[in-house]
Design a protein around this motif. Structure first.
Motif, PDB file in Angstrom:
ATOM      1  N   UNK A   1     -34.128  45.751 -33.968  1.00  0.00           N
ATOM      2  CA  UNK A   1     -32.872  44.778 -33.568  1.00  0.00           C
ATOM      3  C   UNK A   1     -31.849  45.247 -32.768  1.00  0.00           C
ATOM      4  N   UNK A   2     -31.364  46.236 -33.465  1.00  0.00           N
ATOM      5  CA  UNK A   2     -30.114  47.203 -33.117  1.00  0.00           C
ATOM      6  C   UNK A   2     -30.837  47.667 -31.461  1.00  0.00           C
ATOM      7  N   UNK A   3     -32.048  48.339 -31.535  1.00  0.00           N
ATOM      8  CA  UNK A   3     -32.395  49.166 -29.738  1.00  0.00           C
ATOM      9  C   UNK A   3     -32.876  47.461 -29.262  1.00  0.00           C
ATOM     10  N   UNK A   4     -33.084  46.743 -29.068  1.00  0.00           N
ATOM     11  CA  UNK A   4     -33.508  45.626 -28.529  1.00  0.00           C
ATOM     12  C   UNK A   4     -31.983  45.097 -28.335  1.00  0.00           C
ATOM     13  N   UNK A   5     -31.285  45.045 -29.401  1.00  0.00           N
ATOM     14  CA  UNK A   5     -30.115  44.451 -28.640  1.00  0.00           C
ATOM     15  C   UNK A   5     -28.951  46.140 -27.431  1.00  0.00           C
ATOM     16  N   UNK A   6     -29.110  46.769 -27.855  1.00  0.00           N
ATOM     17  CA  UNK A   6     -28.814  47.424 -26.798  1.00  0.00           C
ATOM     18  C   UNK A   6     -29.850  48.174 -25.194  1.00  0.00           C
ATOM     19  N   UNK A   7     -30.947  47.728 -25.428  1.00  0.00           N
ATOM     20  CA  UNK A   7     -31.514  47.715 -23.973  1.00  0.00           C
ATOM     21  C   UNK A   7     -30.842  47.635 -23.168  1.00  0.00           C
ATOM     22  N   UNK A   8     -30.425  46.160 -23.122  1.00  0.00           N
ATOM     23  CA  UNK A   8     -29.771  45.737 -21.628  1.00  0.00           C
ATOM     24  C   UNK A   8     -28.863  46.756 -20.881  1.00  0.00           C
ATOM     25  N   UNK A   9     -27.999  46.930 -22.174  1.00  0.00           N
ATOM     26  CA  UNK A   9     -26.992  48.267 -22.321  1.00  0.00           C
ATOM     27  C   UNK A   9     -27.626  49.835 -21.198  1.00  0.00           C
TER      28      UNK A   9
END
Length: 297
Positions: free
Chosen positions: A32-40
């Motif tokens: 979930x953390x990677x999914x959140x950071x991916x757009x940035x």
């Protein structure tokens, strides 16, 4: 007789399936953390791409031919017929944000202390009105805000951008709740020593409110830095554009033709840096609820 030796307490034995489930939980949180950071991450990577590369490979995390052309154009290093006044946007946002943040911290803390400690007629009614203001969506106030600014001659000026944001209902509520948790004995001891209401607020209570003040500072800085609708209805000239209104015009295609994804995402990435730095430096104060101070005997 020799006293029997004390045995060290044994570590609790985890159930057989505890470790696998914990690993699954950590894996899920990391995903979930990677999914959140991916757009940035995609945003930062695209800012270093060329325009053909960004259009052909929009989701790749590494540019085919890395370039800093977008950043050079933003800072005026590269010669381009279509200039972007990014430095002016940055300067306006910095000046307005600092003024709004300082004003909110001062006025919200004063109003919060008055509602928490001073007895005056209509205090309860004023607090109810404060809660009512917090329940009103900000979009509803856009047209009345424009009419008021235009009537007082503050439209399209720095005063119109700053003055309406100097007091915030949520900030007053935060400070009021914190001041109510301060022991009254501290104020009573200062009052016995001859201190007045403002002296008690400024020299005794306010230094004890450091966690709440830092929280209010971060929220005020973030809110005024990311503010868009107020600046949209309070200004018209391009010289008063901030990062939010300038980026909106850039994304809408007002500063050139084409998609210009690297340029837009580079500007958006730079605009997030100050808020991110401020938050990561002071994030511990969001969860620190204890206040410092002592009771004078």
């Amino acid at each position: 007789m020799r006293s029997p030796t004390k045995r060290a307490p044994e570590a609790p034995v985890l159930p057989r399936f505890a470790v696998p489930w914990r690993a699954v939980g950590y894996t899920l949180v990391a995903g979930l953390a990677l999914l959140y950071v991916l757009p940035f991450a995609i945003q930062v990577a695209t800012s270093f791409k060329t325009m053909p590369d960004a259009a052909a490979n929009p989701l790749t995390l590494w540019p085919t031919t890395p370039t800093t052309a977008a950043y050079e154009r933003l800072f005026g290093i590269a010669d381009s017929a279509e200039s972007v006044p990014f430095l002016r946007w940055l300067g306006n946002s910095t000046v307005v944000t600092l003024l709004v943040t300082g004003g909110r911290v001062l006025f919200d803390s004063m109003a919060g202390y008055a509602l928490a400690r001073l007895n005056f007629p209509g205090r309860r009614l004023l607090f109810v009105l404060l809660l009512s203001v917090m329940a009103v969506p900000g979009v509803v106030l856009l047209i009345p805000k424009f009419l008021v600014l235009n009537t007082f001659g503050m439209f399209d000026s720095y005063a119109g951008m700053v003055v309406p944001l100097l007091v915030d209902a949520a900030g007053i509520f935060i400070m009021k709740q914190f001041f109510e948790s301060v022991p009254r004995e501290v104020e009573e001891a200062a009052r016995i020593d001859g201190a007045g209401a403002f002296r008690i607020y400024w020299s005794v209570v306010l230094p004890m409110a450091r966690p709440a003040l830092i929280t209010l500072t971060i929220l005020s800085f973030q809110g005024s830095w990311n503010e868009f609708t107020h600046y949209l209805v309070s200004t018209q000239s391009s010289e008063y554009e901030t990062l939010t209104t300038g980026l909106a015009r850039l994304v809408a295609g007002g500063l050139g033709s084409g998609t210009q994804y690297p340029l837009k995402l580079a500007a958006a990435a730079l605009s997030t840096i100050p808020v991110a730095i401020l938050f990561f430096c002071f994030q511990r104060y969001f969860i620190r609820g204890a206040n410092s101070g002592s009771v004078k005997e």
